[in-house]
Design a protein around this motif. Structure first.
Motif, PDB file in Angstrom:
ATOM      1  N   ALA A  17     -21.802 -26.801  12.406  1.00 11.57           N
ATOM      2  CA  ALA A  17     -23.042 -25.836  11.745  1.00 11.57           C
ATOM      3  C   ALA A  17     -22.788 -24.989  12.827  1.00 11.57           C
ATOM      4  CB  ALA A  17     -24.446 -26.163  11.755  1.00 11.57           C
ATOM      5  N   ILE A  18     -22.898 -24.949  13.764  1.00 13.27           N
ATOM      6  CA  ILE A  18     -22.644 -23.565  14.743  1.00 13.27           C
ATOM      7  C   ILE A  18     -21.404 -22.661  14.825  1.00 13.27           C
ATOM      8  CG2 ILE A  18     -22.219 -23.173  17.790  1.00 13.27           C
ATOM      9  CD1 ILE A  18     -23.214 -25.959  17.983  1.00 13.27           C
ATOM     10  N   ASN A  19     -19.904 -23.435  14.414  1.00 18.71           N
ATOM     11  CA  ASN A  19     -18.433 -23.022  13.764  1.00 18.71           C
ATOM     12  C   ASN A  19     -18.894 -22.264  12.011  1.00 18.71           C
ATOM     13  OD1 ASN A  19     -16.313 -22.003  13.555  1.00 18.71           O
ATOM     14  ND2 ASN A  19     -15.680 -24.217  14.695  1.00 18.71           N
ATOM     15  N   GLU A  20     -19.888 -22.284  11.826  1.00 22.53           N
ATOM     16  CA  GLU A  20     -19.945 -21.451  10.725  1.00 22.53           C
ATOM     17  C   GLU A  20     -21.483 -20.203  11.117  1.00 22.53           C
ATOM     18  OE1 GLU A  20     -22.077 -24.585   7.961  1.00 22.53           O
ATOM     19  OE2 GLU A  20     -19.670 -25.857   7.486  1.00 22.53           O
ATOM     20  N   LYS A  21     -22.060 -20.575  11.204  1.00 22.67           N
ATOM     21  CA  LYS A  21     -23.107 -19.543  12.087  1.00 22.67           C
ATOM     22  C   LYS A  21     -22.300 -18.049  12.345  1.00 22.67           C
ATOM     23  CE  LYS A  21     -27.478 -22.612  13.438  1.00 22.67           C
ATOM     24  NZ  LYS A  21     -27.683 -22.733  14.748  1.00 22.67           N
ATOM     25  N   LEU A  22     -21.568 -18.911  13.445  1.00 17.45           N
ATOM     26  CA  LEU A  22     -20.020 -17.265  14.317  1.00 17.45           C
ATOM     27  C   LEU A  22     -19.059 -17.231  13.566  1.00 17.45           C
ATOM     28  CD1 LEU A  22     -20.937 -19.722  17.668  1.00 17.45           C
ATOM     29  CD2 LEU A  22     -22.023 -17.343  16.599  1.00 17.45           C
ATOM     30  N   SER A  23     -18.859 -17.935  11.940  1.00 21.99           N
ATOM     31  CA  SER A  23     -17.640 -17.606  11.312  1.00 21.99           C
ATOM     32  C   SER A  23     -17.163 -15.599  11.163  1.00 21.99           C
ATOM     33  CB  SER A  23     -17.711 -18.303  10.185  1.00 21.99           C
ATOM     34  OG  SER A  23     -18.004 -17.987   9.770  1.00 21.99           O
ATOM     35  N   GLY A  24     -18.337 -15.757  10.729  1.00 18.94           N
ATOM     36  CA  GLY A  24     -18.525 -14.099  10.101  1.00 18.94           C
ATOM     37  C   GLY A  24     -18.572 -12.918  11.198  1.00 18.94           C
ATOM     38  N   TYR A  25     -18.459 -12.994  12.622  1.00 22.34           N
ATOM     39  CA  TYR A  25     -18.195 -12.630  13.334  1.00 22.34           C
ATOM     40  C   TYR A  25     -16.996 -12.436  13.320  1.00 22.34           C
ATOM     41  CZ  TYR A  25     -23.685 -12.618  13.768  1.00 22.34           C
ATOM     42  OH  TYR A  25     -24.732 -13.115  13.364  1.00 22.34           O
ATOM     43  N   GLU A  26     -15.476 -11.174  13.484  1.00 20.73           N
ATOM     44  CA  GLU A  26     -14.818 -10.866  13.793  1.00 20.73           C
ATOM     45  C   GLU A  26     -14.066 -11.093  14.978  1.00 20.73           C
ATOM     46  OE1 GLU A  26     -13.672  -7.720  11.045  1.00 20.73           O
ATOM     47  OE2 GLU A  26     -14.095  -8.749   9.473  1.00 20.73           O
ATOM     48  N   ASP A  27     -15.237 -10.591  16.160  1.00 21.43           N
ATOM     49  CA  ASP A  27     -14.626 -10.469  16.860  1.00 21.43           C
ATOM     50  C   ASP A  27     -14.913 -11.396  18.144  1.00 21.43           C
ATOM     51  OD1 ASP A  27     -17.341 -10.530  16.973  1.00 21.43           O
ATOM     52  OD2 ASP A  27     -18.011  -8.777  18.993  1.00 21.43           O
ATOM     53  N   LEU A  28     -15.369 -12.626  17.913  1.00 22.26           N
ATOM     54  CA  LEU A  28     -15.165 -13.855  18.182  1.00 22.26           C
ATOM     55  C   LEU A  28     -14.265 -14.659  17.607  1.00 22.26           C
ATOM     56  CD1 LEU A  28     -19.131 -15.200  17.965  1.00 22.26           C
ATOM     57  CD2 LEU A  28     -17.651 -14.006  20.398  1.00 22.26           C
ATOM     58  N   ASP A  29     -12.981 -15.590  18.707  1.00 24.27           N
ATOM     59  CA  ASP A  29     -11.636 -16.269  18.280  1.00 24.27           C
ATOM     60  C   ASP A  29     -12.925 -17.438  18.631  1.00 24.27           C
ATOM     61  OD1 ASP A  29      -9.688 -17.987  17.769  1.00 24.27           O
ATOM     62  OD2 ASP A  29      -8.618 -16.409  18.920  1.00 24.27           O
ATOM     63  N   ILE A  30     -13.401 -18.600  17.990  1.00 17.87           N
ATOM     64  CA  ILE A  30     -12.983 -19.745  17.800  1.00 17.87           C
ATOM     65  C   ILE A  30     -12.396 -20.573  18.035  1.00 17.87           C
ATOM     66  CG2 ILE A  30     -14.551 -21.957  17.689  1.00 17.87           C
ATOM     67  CD1 ILE A  30     -16.213 -19.652  16.081  1.00 17.87           C
TER      68      ILE A  30
END
Length: 217
Positions: A17-30
């Motif tokens: 769920a955390i991953n999905e919350k942040l997946s749309g932000y292109e300046d983040l590299d999980i």
């Protein structure tokens, strides 16, 4: 330059769920998700090119608070943002004392989480509103901090809890302990949770040390 991020959480559903919350932000590299502090430290041994980690607190093997302590000693450049369901004073106090850069509750919305990550990277101390209030109270009333350093009363553990703790002290995994005692791994985990609560500790090392001081094992 993308912000390199890791997630440390033993709950697969919540981590996703955390991953999905942040997946749309292109300046983040999980970079990756791992399930406890021990796995995270193993990853860092191989490659510590990381900017920030989102860290749960209650995890098997090595919990979040102890992991923060180690990360801050060995890799001080990595920002640590606690992301947890626990908002009790003791966890907040121990996380901040261990070196956490911020403390958020998992109910946070994706956009607010993203802003908190960016704020932390820039040197801020992101906190959920309720956590900020509790933190201020801890600072205003330092005597509350003393209540976390309770005198050691002799703890009563059940026979099964003692058996689990003895094997934990030998460094055995949950799975091996479960096999040895003819239990399921989830039952072993529940016993360990109860042991931690009874001993008023947060991790395996503290549990073993306190149990030995009280001659429980």
């Amino acid at each position: 330059m993308k912000t390199r991020l890791a997630i440390v959480d033993d709950n697969t559903f919540l981590a996703r769920a955390i991953n999905e919350k942040l997946s749309g932000y292109e300046d983040l590299d999980i970079k990756y998700t791992v399930h406890n502090g021990s796995e995270f430290l193993a990853k860092l041994e191989k490659n510590h090119n990381l900017d920030i980690v989102l860290m749960d607190i209650e995890m098997p093997v090595l919990d979040g608070i102890e992991t923060v302590n180690i990360v801050k000693q060995k890799y001080p450049h990595i920002k640590v943002l606690m992301l947890t369901v626990f908002d009790n004073d003791e966890n907040i106090f121990n996380a901040i004392r261990a070196g956490a850069d911020g403390y958020l509750l998992k109910e946070i919305e994706g956009e607010k989480l993203y802003k908190a990550i960016m704020e932390t990277i820039e040197g801020g101390a992101a906190m959920s509103p309720s956590i900020a209030v509790k933190t201020l109270k801890l600072l205003r009333f330092p005597e509350k901090q003393e209540s976390f350093k309770v005198e050691e009363d002799i703890t009563e553990l059940s026979t099964r809890e003692q058996e689990v703790l003895e094997q934990l002290a030998e460094g055995l995994s949950y799975t091996v302990i479960a096999n040895n005692l003819f239990l399921s791994p989830s039952t072993v985990r529940k016993h360990i949770e109860n042991i931690y609560k009874k001993l008023q500790v947060h991790n395996k090392l503290e549990a073993v040390q306190k149990a030995r001081r009280q001659s429980l094992i």
